[in-house]
Design a protein around this motif. Structure first.
Motif, short mmCIF file in Angstrom:
data_model
loop_
_atom_site.label_atom_id
_atom_site.label_comp_id
_atom_site.label_asym_id
_atom_site.label_seq_id
_atom_site.Cartn_x
_atom_site.Cartn_y
_atom_site.Cartn_z
N VAL A 8 0.85 -1.19 0.00
CA VAL A 8 0.00 0.00 0.00
C VAL A 8 0.88 1.24 0.00
CG1 VAL A 8 -1.87 1.24 1.17
CG2 VAL A 8 -1.74 -1.26 1.34
N LYS A 9 0.72 2.05 -1.03
CA LYS A 9 1.44 3.33 -1.13
C LYS A 9 0.41 4.45 -1.22
CE LYS A 9 5.45 1.62 -3.79
NZ LYS A 9 4.96 0.28 -4.15
N LEU A 10 0.78 5.62 -0.72
CA LEU A 10 -0.08 6.79 -0.83
C LEU A 10 0.74 7.96 -1.32
CD1 LEU A 10 -2.82 8.15 -0.41
CD2 LEU A 10 -2.17 8.56 1.99
N LEU A 11 0.41 8.43 -2.53
CA LEU A 11 1.09 9.58 -3.11
C LEU A 11 0.33 10.84 -2.69
CD1 LEU A 11 1.86 7.10 -4.95
CD2 LEU A 11 2.08 8.74 -6.83
N GLY A 12 1.07 11.80 -2.15
CA GLY A 12 0.37 13.00 -1.70
C GLY A 12 1.28 14.11 -1.25
N VAL A 13 0.65 15.14 -0.71
CA VAL A 13 1.35 16.32 -0.21
C VAL A 13 0.75 16.69 1.13
CG1 VAL A 13 1.81 18.78 -0.61
CG2 VAL A 13 1.78 17.20 -2.54
N VAL A 14 1.60 16.82 2.15
CA VAL A 14 1.13 17.29 3.45
C VAL A 14 0.61 18.71 3.29
CG1 VAL A 14 1.82 17.86 5.80
CG2 VAL A 14 2.70 15.80 4.72
N GLY A 15 -0.58 18.97 3.79
CA GLY A 15 -1.18 20.29 3.61
C GLY A 15 -2.39 20.27 2.70
N TRP A 166 -9.35 23.36 7.44
CA TRP A 166 -8.90 24.29 6.39
C TRP A 166 -9.73 25.57 6.33
CZ3 TRP A 166 -7.15 19.39 6.18
CH2 TRP A 166 -5.83 19.22 5.77
N ILE A 167 -11.03 25.51 6.59
CA ILE A 167 -11.80 26.76 6.54
C ILE A 167 -11.33 27.77 7.57
CG2 ILE A 167 -14.08 27.74 7.07
CD1 ILE A 167 -15.35 25.89 5.18
N PRO A 168 -11.13 27.40 8.84
CA PRO A 168 -10.58 28.39 9.79
C PRO A 168 -9.23 28.95 9.34
CG PRO A 168 -11.49 26.53 10.99
CD PRO A 168 -11.49 26.14 9.54
N LEU A 169 -8.43 28.12 8.67
CA LEU A 169 -7.12 28.57 8.19
C LEU A 169 -7.27 29.59 7.07
CD1 LEU A 169 -3.97 27.64 8.44
CD2 LEU A 169 -4.45 26.46 6.30
N ILE A 170 -8.06 29.25 6.05
CA ILE A 170 -8.14 30.15 4.89
C ILE A 170 -8.93 31.42 5.21
CG2 ILE A 170 -7.82 28.28 3.23
CD1 ILE A 170 -10.79 28.42 2.56
N ASP A 208 0.76 26.36 12.01
CA ASP A 208 1.59 27.56 11.82
C ASP A 208 2.40 27.54 10.53
OD1 ASP A 208 0.53 28.54 14.14
OD2 ASP A 208 2.32 28.22 15.37
N PRO A 209 3.14 26.46 10.22
CA PRO A 209 3.88 26.48 8.95
C PRO A 209 2.97 26.49 7.74
CG PRO A 209 4.16 24.36 10.08
CD PRO A 209 3.49 25.29 11.03
N LEU A 210 1.82 25.83 7.85
CA LEU A 210 0.87 25.82 6.74
C LEU A 210 0.28 27.21 6.53
CD1 LEU A 210 -0.14 23.64 4.76
CD2 LEU A 210 -2.18 23.42 6.18
N PHE A 211 -0.04 27.87 7.64
CA PHE A 211 -0.56 29.24 7.57
C PHE A 211 0.47 30.15 6.89
CE2 PHE A 211 -1.12 33.56 9.04
CZ PHE A 211 -2.49 33.75 8.97
N ALA A 212 1.73 30.06 7.32
CA ALA A 212 2.79 30.91 6.75
C ALA A 212 2.95 30.67 5.25
CB ALA A 212 4.10 30.65 7.48
N PHE A 213 2.89 29.39 4.85
CA PHE A 213 3.06 29.02 3.44
C PHE A 213 1.93 29.61 2.59
CE2 PHE A 213 1.97 26.01 0.00
CZ PHE A 213 3.15 26.06 -0.74
N PHE A 214 0.67 29.39 3.00
CA PHE A 214 -0.47 29.86 2.21
C PHE A 214 -0.64 31.38 2.30
CE2 PHE A 214 -1.99 25.36 2.40
CZ PHE A 214 -2.05 25.16 1.04
N LYS A 215 -0.23 31.97 3.43
CA LYS A 215 -0.33 33.43 3.56
C LYS A 215 0.63 34.10 2.58
CE LYS A 215 -1.84 37.11 5.91
NZ LYS A 215 -1.37 38.21 5.06
N ALA A 216 1.82 33.55 2.45
CA ALA A 216 2.80 34.09 1.50
C ALA A 216 2.26 33.99 0.07
CB ALA A 216 4.12 33.35 1.62
#
Length: 226
Positions: A8-15, A166-170, A208-216
């Motif tokens: 079992v493999k899962l291809l993806g991106v954290v976030g 994700w809604i509170p984040l965005i 926090d890192p996800l917020f910083a990434f999407f805010k930029a």
């Protein structure tokens, strides 16, 4: 647990909320898997091989058979690994879960992202905010128990991870008014219970890192639109 005969493999991106859905389902089922990290700016040959149509994550690869699209993957996981079911065996209840999960994607995920990206069109932004909030109100009215699945999480809860995390984040990034405890008390309480569920807590990304990434990215979008 997955047996030694199962690969079992899962291809993806954290976030990604769609990737997160699949991680939660696999954790809930107790399935071990190999995480294959993707770079969406430079998609791997593996991703293009396993998902040549949409070229998107997530992709679950089970014994070299690829399955794409997060809601389709969730159904596959539930069909293959019977422990801790996330879909009812009752055809009507199963159809309802499919309906509400598609409703979340069509009416909340899509319109929320559109509201964020409409940086130079206030009318378009407001239209999508209204669509999102109306859909959230419908879900608020639909929620009758601790979870959409009753006393334990199910397919709809997992699909709704976008709402909980994700809604509170965005909305903080784009200064939107989408989701709060006052307007949606049941949904807000559900979101806190859901995010603290052991199968969920382990896989929602660090805020926090996800917020910083999407805010930029958002700030760059705003600057480019001026």
């Amino acid at each position: 647990m997955a047996t030694n005969q199962e690969d079992v493999k899962l291809l993806g991106v954290v976030g990604s909320p769609f990737f997160c859905r699949v991680q939660i389902a696999l954790k809930f089922k107790g399935i071990e898997y190999e995480f294959v990290k993707e770079d969406l700016t430079n998609k791997s040959d593996l991703l293009l091989k396993y998902n040549p149509v949409h070229k998107k994550i997530p992709v679950l690869v089970h014994n070299e058979k690829p399955i794409s699209e997060s809601l389709v993957i969730l159904e596959y996981i539930d069909e293959v690994w019977k422990q801790n079911p996330i879909l009812s065996s009752d055809p009507y209840q199963k159809s309802l879960a499919r309906f509400w999960s598609k409703f979340i994607d069509d009416k909340i995920v899509t319109s929320s992202f559109k509201a964020v990206y409409a940086v130079n069109d206030e009318k378009e932004r407001q239209k999508n905010v209204e669509e999102s909030t109306e859909a959230l109100q419908i879900l608020e009215n639909e929620l009758k128990n601790k979870y959409f699945g009753g006393e334990e999480i199910n397919f709809v809860d997992i699909a709704a991870v976008f709402i909980a995390f994700w809604i509170p984040l965005i909305q903080d990034i784009a200064e939107l008014k989408l989701f709060n405890a006052e307007k949606y008390p049941k949904l807000y309480k559900w979101s806190q219970e859901f995010l603290n569920h052991p199968a969920v807590k382990e896989h929602v990304p660090a805020r926090d890192p996800l917020f910083a990434f999407f805010k930029a990215k958002y700030d760059a979008l705003v600057s480019a639109s001026k």
